[in-house]
Structures are given as C-alpha cells and as structure tokens.
Design an enzyme around this catalytic site. Structure first.
Site, PDB file in Angstrom:
ATOM      1  CG  ASN A 156      -1.850  -1.119   1.315  1.00  0.00           C
ATOM      2  OD1 ASN A 156      -2.326  -1.605   0.300  1.00  0.00           O
ATOM      3  ND2 ASN A 156      -2.134  -1.585   2.517  1.00  0.00           N
ATOM      4  CG  HIS A 167      10.572   3.173   6.356  1.00  0.00           C
ATOM      5  ND1 HIS A 167      11.661   3.801   6.901  1.00  0.00           N
ATOM      6  CD2 HIS A 167      11.068   2.133   5.635  1.00  0.00           C
ATOM      7  CE1 HIS A 167      12.762   3.172   6.529  1.00  0.00           C
ATOM      8  NE2 HIS A 167      12.427   2.146   5.764  1.00  0.00           N
ATOM      9  CG  HIS A 169       5.876  -0.483   5.103  1.00  0.00           C
ATOM     10  ND1 HIS A 169       5.527   0.857   5.075  1.00  0.00           N
ATOM     11  CD2 HIS A 169       4.804  -1.129   5.627  1.00  0.00           C
ATOM     12  CE1 HIS A 169       4.319   1.014   5.577  1.00  0.00           C
ATOM     13  NE2 HIS A 169       3.849  -0.183   5.916  1.00  0.00           N
ATOM     14  CD  GLN A 171       0.563  -4.407   5.880  1.00  0.00           C
ATOM     15  OE1 GLN A 171       0.082  -5.081   6.775  1.00  0.00           O
ATOM     16  NE2 GLN A 171      -0.020  -3.326   5.395  1.00  0.00           N
TER      17      GLN A 171
END
Length: 353
Positions: A156, A167, A169, A171
């Site tokens: 996302n 930051h 990233h 999932q």
C-alpha cells in the site's frame, strides 16, 4: 542474498535479507517489550460465504508518527525501532499488530530499504531483485505453516490508500483460506476449461491482450497491460510470459528481468498526472495460487493458475480520487471513469526516454 533470522524482544521473528554474503547481523533488540497479545478471529459470513478477520487489538497500532520516531527505520543510539541493527538492505518481521495470527494465519511487514524518504520506484535493480527474492522466500516458508492456505504479498503506498507509516514498506498476509477474489478466478478458470475442452483462461486472456491495444510494455519475459474490464482509473496487470502458479515458479531469466520492468511501471505511475503532482498512491498486489486443496474447483490444478501482479491507483485525475461509493461498496459493481484504452495510451506516453 544472505538470510539471517533473529528474534525481537517480544519473541516475534525478524529476518534480514542482505546483498552481501559477509554481512553480520548480531544486533539485539533492547526494548522492554512484553509478549504480543492478539485477539485475531476469522468469522465466516453465512450469506456471502466470505471471511472477515476481527482484530480489535489493531486499534492501538502506531498512527502517522513523525519521521524521527518511525518504527521501520534502523535503530540509532537511544532511538530503538523494530529493526535492532543500525542499517539494513531489506528486512521482514512479524507484524506487532497482525490482522491474522496463530490458527488464523500470519502477517508480516516487508521493509524495502532503510532510506525513510525513498519509495520502491527509487530502488536500484539490485535492491528490487532482493525484495523479489524476499517475497519468494517468505512465500515458500509460509506455505509450510499448517494454518496457511494462501500467501499474499502486497504494497500500500500513499496516505490516500490509508498508509499509516511513511517508510517504504509492504506486507505479507498468510491466509488460512482461499481468498474470495482468488476463488472467483478459480471458478472462472474451471468454467472456461470445461467450456473449451481444456483451454487455460489465463493464457487466453494474455494472448488476447497481446493482440490488442492495451499493452503498456512488453519484454522477453514479462507483459504489462491495462485489462479490458479494468476496475480502477489506472490499473495494470503484469504477467510473466511463461505461466507459473506462484513466485517460486519464476525462472532465473524472469527474475533477472523483473526489476527493470517493475521499476519502469512504478515510475510511469508517478508521471501519469504530470510534474509537480504528489506521488501517485497505489496498491501493488501479487496473485498466487493457493497451497491448499482445490477440490471445490473441479478440474483445476495449481499449475493452471497464473501468477501475476495487479497495480492500480485510486487517483482518477489531478486532485481527484476514485471513491468506492454505493454501487462499488454496496453491490461490488465498479464504475470506471477512465476508458482502459485511454489509460494504456497514457501509460505508454509517460515512458522514460
């Protein structure tokens, strides 16, 4: 790639993925954390037949912290984060506030780089390949957990999407069931196979798109196109030319070529709406075949499924978002304001020189 597994102070697993084989990872998590307690529960909707994760403990998760308190940056001095070391290439760890846990699956966080101000599109080819290898490794490891039936790697990006940590990233969700969206694909796959005497639906879709006007870019091993019935204003599907069911099935040639293709797509997304516009919010989602039994999808094998990535933005034009209102949220009937052919044309126009 070097892989180093360790434990955080509360017992959660953390894994460093390093570009150099001689990197040493021995930093210890010095935070006084208690064991993580989760209340995750999966409930099945008897009318719709889908599942909902009830996870009330997530109300207390970190929400838009200032950059100097980012929990995904490396630890430095007295500022201790989720990553104990003072630097990293890529890292994966168990989510402290998981939507799925225990018998209900598992949730992990994937940090693409230690640079807080970067995005995936800023990565080098080498860094992007490292993330691909991390996704692949985690898919393999999670598939062996008895509670896991499907592994979903995704990112996302952007506050408009609902991201609460700035930051760079993504999932990984490891579900204890086959997700509804994948089940729909498998049912369509089974029906098409039966109706055509064995033709693979994914192969047919890819062949049709290659012969049409919605291809955004194509290389020796990958094809990116805007689908005929795109749900979102700008939506691209990225397929390997050789059908494989999951990330583990990609050969070395496809893996080596992936970074250039994917980074180019992300950079085009940031150019869709012109210079001076904020970064384009998006969701990037890998679709992989479930690891559980496919008995309910008669005649379908895991190898019939086609690994692919779906990349889309909720921004429909400059300063305007696509909201899921009555028809989309109430009836799951999407209304797209941008013709897929025009979206593909625009994504070709913004190709880097």
């Amino acid at each position: 790639m070097k892989k180093t597994s360790t434990r955080l102070a509360d017992g959660r697993e953390l894994i460093y993925y390093d570009l150099r084989d001689d990197t040493v990872r021995d930093a210890v998590d010095k935070r006084p954390l208690e064991r993580t307690v989760t209340t995750s529960e999966v409930r099945r909707d008897p009318l719709l037949g889908d599942s909902v994760a009830i996870a009330s403990h997530r109300q207390g998760r970190i929400y838009h912290p200032p950059a100097n308190e980012c929990p995904l940056c490396p630890s430095e001095g007295d500022r201790l984060s989720e990553i104990p070391d003072s630097s990293y290439d890529a890292v994966v760890f168990e989510n402290r506030f998981p939507s799925l846990a225990g018998d209900s699956g598992r949730c992990e966080v994937v940090c693409f780089t230690s640079d807080h101000n970067a995005s995936f599109a800023d990565l080098t080819d080498e860094q992007a390949r490292l993330v691909l290898d991390a996704w692949t490794d985690r898919t393999a490891e999670l598939s062996h957990l008895p509670s896991v039936e499907q592994v979903f790697c995704f990112e996302n990006r952007g506050a408009e999407i609902g991201v609460t940590l700035g930051h760079p990233h993504g999932q990984i969700y490891a579900y204890p069931f086959t997700t509804p969206r994948t089940a729909l694909m498998l049912r369509s796959l089974a029906a098409h196979k039966d109706a055509t005497g064995g033709e693979n639906l994914f192969d047919a879709v890819l062949a049709s798109e290659l012969a049409g006007e919605r291809v955004v870019l194509e290389t020796e091993h990958w094809v990116a196109f805007v689908p005929y019935a795109a749900h979102w204003p700008y939506e691209v599907h990225l397929y390997p030319r050789h059908r494989v069911p999951d990330l583990l099935g990609l050969d070395e040639d496809a893996r080596s070529e992936f970074p250039k293709v994917y980074l180019e797509l992300l950079r085009r997304f940031d150019r869709i709406f012109g210079e001076g516009e904020p970064p384009t919010p998006y969701i990037a989602a890998w679709h992989q075949a479930p690891f559980g039994t496919l008995e309910e999808f008669e005649g379908v094998q895991r190898e019939d499924f086609a690994l692919h990535l779906e990349l889309f933005t909720i921004r429909r034009t400059t300063g305007k978002l696509k909201f899921l209102a009555g028809s989309e949220s109430g009836m799951n009937v999407f209304i797209n304001d941008v013709p897929p052919e025009r979206a593909a044309e625009r994504l070709r126009e913004v190709a880097s020189s």
